[in-house]
Design an enzyme around this catalytic site. Structure first.
Site, PDB file in Angstrom:
ATOM      1  N   CYS A 124      41.110  53.660  40.822  1.00  0.00           N
ATOM      2  CA  CYS A 124      41.937  52.587  40.260  1.00  0.00           C
ATOM      3  C   CYS A 124      42.545  52.961  38.909  1.00  0.00           C
ATOM      4  O   CYS A 124      43.379  52.231  38.385  1.00  0.00           O
ATOM      5  CB  CYS A 124      41.117  51.311  40.141  1.00  0.00           C
ATOM      6  SG  CYS A 124      40.280  50.878  41.666  1.00  0.00           S
ATOM      7  N   HIS A 259      44.633  46.859  35.532  1.00  0.00           N
ATOM      8  CA  HIS A 259      44.284  47.038  36.943  1.00  0.00           C
ATOM      9  C   HIS A 259      43.895  45.675  37.525  1.00  0.00           C
ATOM     10  O   HIS A 259      43.147  44.914  36.904  1.00  0.00           O
ATOM     11  CB  HIS A 259      43.125  48.029  37.064  1.00  0.00           C
ATOM     12  CG  HIS A 259      42.538  48.084  38.424  1.00  0.00           C
ATOM     13  ND1 HIS A 259      43.316  48.202  39.557  1.00  0.00           N
ATOM     14  CD2 HIS A 259      41.251  48.016  38.867  1.00  0.00           C
ATOM     15  CE1 HIS A 259      42.529  48.203  40.617  1.00  0.00           C
ATOM     16  NE2 HIS A 259      41.274  48.090  40.231  1.00  0.00           N
ATOM     17  N   ASN A 290      43.171  43.839  45.400  1.00  0.00           N
ATOM     18  CA  ASN A 290      42.969  45.075  44.632  1.00  0.00           C
ATOM     19  C   ASN A 290      43.450  46.258  45.473  1.00  0.00           C
ATOM     20  O   ASN A 290      42.833  46.593  46.479  1.00  0.00           O
ATOM     21  CB  ASN A 290      41.479  45.200  44.297  1.00  0.00           C
ATOM     22  CG  ASN A 290      41.136  46.487  43.563  1.00  0.00           C
ATOM     23  OD1 ASN A 290      41.950  47.409  43.475  1.00  0.00           O
ATOM     24  ND2 ASN A 290      39.925  46.558  43.046  1.00  0.00           N
TER      25      ASN A 290
HETATM   26  C1  LIG Z   1      32.262  41.517  43.347  1.00  0.00           C
HETATM   27  C2  LIG Z   1      32.275  40.301  42.428  1.00  0.00           C
HETATM   28  C3  LIG Z   1      33.473  39.432  42.735  1.00  0.00           C
HETATM   29  C4  LIG Z   1      31.005  39.481  42.668  1.00  0.00           C
HETATM   30  O1  LIG Z   1      31.028  38.365  41.813  1.00  0.00           O
HETATM   31  P1  LIG Z   1      29.769  38.042  40.894  1.00  0.00           P
HETATM   32  O2  LIG Z   1      30.104  36.812  40.185  1.00  0.00           O
HETATM   33  O3  LIG Z   1      29.439  39.255  40.073  1.00  0.00           O
HETATM   34  O4  LIG Z   1      28.661  37.801  41.978  1.00  0.00           O
HETATM   35  P2  LIG Z   1      27.102  38.137  41.845  1.00  0.00           P
HETATM   36  O5  LIG Z   1      26.849  39.487  42.423  1.00  0.00           O
HETATM   37  O6  LIG Z   1      26.639  37.852  40.449  1.00  0.00           O
HETATM   38  O7  LIG Z   1      26.511  37.050  42.796  1.00  0.00           O
HETATM   39  C5  LIG Z   1      26.541  35.656  42.459  1.00  0.00           C
HETATM   40  C6  LIG Z   1      26.163  34.848  43.679  1.00  0.00           C
HETATM   41  O8  LIG Z   1      27.215  34.955  44.652  1.00  0.00           O
HETATM   42  C7  LIG Z   1      26.675  35.489  45.879  1.00  0.00           C
HETATM   43  N1  LIG Z   1      27.690  36.406  46.415  1.00  0.00           N
HETATM   44  C8  LIG Z   1      27.868  37.732  46.128  1.00  0.00           C
HETATM   45  N2  LIG Z   1      28.924  38.199  46.814  1.00  0.00           N
HETATM   46  C9  LIG Z   1      29.419  37.170  47.523  1.00  0.00           C
HETATM   47  C10 LIG Z   1      30.508  37.037  48.396  1.00  0.00           C
HETATM   48  N3  LIG Z   1      31.315  38.069  48.697  1.00  0.00           N
HETATM   49  N4  LIG Z   1      30.751  35.818  48.927  1.00  0.00           N
HETATM   50  C11 LIG Z   1      29.943  34.760  48.651  1.00  0.00           C
HETATM   51  N5  LIG Z   1      28.885  34.836  47.835  1.00  0.00           N
HETATM   52  C12 LIG Z   1      28.632  36.020  47.257  1.00  0.00           C
HETATM   53  C13 LIG Z   1      25.403  36.191  45.514  1.00  0.00           C
HETATM   54  O9  LIG Z   1      24.511  36.217  46.583  1.00  0.00           O
HETATM   55  C14 LIG Z   1      24.897  35.329  44.372  1.00  0.00           C
HETATM   56  O10 LIG Z   1      24.275  34.175  44.915  1.00  0.00           O
HETATM   57  P3  LIG Z   1      23.009  33.492  44.193  1.00  0.00           P
HETATM   58  O11 LIG Z   1      23.539  33.024  42.840  1.00  0.00           O
HETATM   59  O12 LIG Z   1      22.662  32.384  45.116  1.00  0.00           O
HETATM   60  O13 LIG Z   1      21.978  34.561  44.075  1.00  0.00           O
HETATM   61  C15 LIG Z   1      32.306  40.716  40.959  1.00  0.00           C
HETATM   62  O14 LIG Z   1      31.083  41.287  40.581  1.00  0.00           O
HETATM   63  C16 LIG Z   1      33.398  41.691  40.627  1.00  0.00           C
HETATM   64  O15 LIG Z   1      34.567  41.379  40.725  1.00  0.00           O
HETATM   65  N6  LIG Z   1      33.016  42.896  40.153  1.00  0.00           N
HETATM   66  C17 LIG Z   1      33.930  43.899  39.684  1.00  0.00           C
HETATM   67  C18 LIG Z   1      34.867  44.233  40.778  1.00  0.00           C
HETATM   68  C19 LIG Z   1      35.777  45.309  40.448  1.00  0.00           C
HETATM   69  O16 LIG Z   1      36.467  45.197  39.510  1.00  0.00           O
HETATM   70  N7  LIG Z   1      35.759  46.318  41.314  1.00  0.00           N
HETATM   71  C20 LIG Z   1      36.671  47.301  41.395  1.00  0.00           C
HETATM   72  C21 LIG Z   1      36.832  48.044  40.136  1.00  0.00           C
HETATM   73  S1  LIG Z   1      38.077  49.103  40.461  1.00  0.00           S
END
Ligand SMILES: CC(C)(COP(=O)(O)OP(=O)(O)OC[C@H]1O[C@@H](n2cnc3c(N)ncnc32)[C@H](O)[C@@H]1OP(=O)(O)O)[C@@H](O)C(=O)NCCC(=O)NCCS
Length: 334
Positions: A124, A259, A290
């Site tokens: 990215c 990004h 993305n």
């Molecule tokens: C992937 C992402 C959207 C997940 O969101 P988050 O807020 O961090 O989610 P978490 O991992 O903290 O999980 C929070 C809750 O949502 C749930 N959850 C995780 N992924 C889920 C999904 N795809 N759909 C629904 N629920 C989800 C988890 O089980 C957790 O539930 P709980 O609170 O009951 O335990 C986020 O971490 C993100 O955007 N990360 C960076 C992504 C990025 O930039 N990637 C590419 C870089 S190039």
């Protein structure tokens, strides 16, 4: 006997983006189409990421098709043809051949042969890596006009049952032509890597495992929270360094084009950088998702097409992703 002195090339003092193009996968896939296998919901995805749809290409469109279409638009916009291009750089992590490079094939398709052509793997951050390299190639005299393309068909590496990253990903390509300029059009590139976090965003297994262990087709995974924190806390200072290196203050910017990974990451960066309301913030992620190396040029294409910014605008761009790698610079938009 005295040794002869080598001639070393030097190029023009300044460079700029001469033209830009972007194409998105032709299908807009809504959240509801993906939530079943990952036990998610439209509401969750919108709230946590901002994504409403992601653009995905159909079976008949591959990475090369996307790259070529974007390249042709960028050339048209610059008023140039393939024959004017001395080097083609394609940034991609989803091209389906290890070799030869996608760039050589694109160079041939657009009539740029015998331009130098090579691919870069910086995920990215790849577009901003490419801009940094193109700027250096032109100013060193190694090339007069360089075509930089970020092209991805991320949907080929999606596991529909994966909740960590697959639902974020879209397909598309963005391209720019970088060439000489009378005035500075590309600020210093601030870039780097941290391979100790290589596992944070990764391909599930290697090609060797696919061959020897019948591990199946590899897909992408990420440690979402770690990547989120890294992006939020460590990328804003990189963006600030790019501003400082360019001698630009936040209130002098017209646009911020990070990004397109997650709207919440973008929000936090805007806050940390203390960007005033006058700075237009790219939010192409909402519709496009993305698209990795394509995300910044596609977001730029949208801002220009929708008239949210105009030609000559000053934009801060930053890419970050698998590696982990990052790169940022301030650019004048074409
Ligand atoms: C992937 C992402 C959207 C997940 O969101 P988050 O807020 O961090 O989610 P978490 O991992 O903290 O999980 C929070 C809750 O949502 C749930 N959850 C995780 N992924 C889920 C999904 N795809 N759909 C629904 N629920 C989800 C988890 O089980 C957790 O539930 P709980 O609170 O009951 O335990 C986020 O971490 C993100 O955007 N990360 C960076 C992504 C990025 O930039 N990637 C590419 C870089 S190039």
């Amino acid at each position: 006997m005295t040794r002869p002195t080598l001639t070393q090339a030097t190029g023009p003092a300044h460079t700029r983006i001469l033209g830009l193009g972007g194409v998105r996968g032709e299908n807009l896939v809504p959240n509801d189409d993906l939530v079943g296998p990952i036990d998610s919901s439209d509401e969750w995805i919108r709230q946590r990421t901002g994504i409403v749809t992601r653009s995905r290409a159909g079976a008949g469109t591959d990475v090369l098709d996307l790259a070529e279409a974007a390249a042709r638009q960028a050339l048209d916009h610059a008023g140039l043809t393939g024959a004017d291009i001395d080097a083609v750089i394609v940034s991609t992590v989803t091209y389906f051949h290890q070799t030869p490079a996608a760039a050589a094939i694109i160079a041939d398709r657009i009539g740029a042969t015998p331009a130098a052509a090579f691919d870069i793997s910086a995920a990215c951050a790849g577009y901003c890596y490419g801009i940094g390299q193109a700027d250096a190639l032109v100013r060193s005299g190694a090339a007069r006009n360089v075509l930089v393309i970020g092209a991805e068909k991320m949907s080929e590496f999606v596991d529909p049952a994966d909740r960590t990253i697959s639902f974020l990903l879209g397909d598309g390509a963005g391209a720019v032509v970088i060439g000489p300029s009378d005035t500075p059009g590309i600020g210093p590139t601030v870039w780097g890597s941290d391979g100790s976090q290589a596992q944070a965003i990764r391909q599930t297994h290697s090609w060797i495992a696919t061959r020897d262990e019948a591990a199946g087709w590899p897909t992408l995974r990420q440690e979402g929270q770690s990547v989120f924190k890294w992006a939020v806390w460590q990328m804003a200072p990189v963006a600030q360094k790019a501003l400082d290196a360019a001698g630009i203050t936040a209130d002098e910017l017209d646009a911020f084009i990070p990004h397109q990974a997650n709207n919440r990451i973008i929000d936090q960066m805007v806050k940390t950088l203390k960007l005033p309301d006058s700075v237009v913030v790219a939010r192409d992620i909402v519709d496009t998702g993305n698209t990795s190396a394509a995300s910044i040029p596609l977001a730029t294409e949208r801002l220009l097409r929708e008239g949210q910014v105009s030609s000559g605008a000053l934009a801060l761009q930053i890419g970050f992703g698998a590696g982990l790698v990052y790169a940022a610079q301030v650019v004048v938009l074409p």
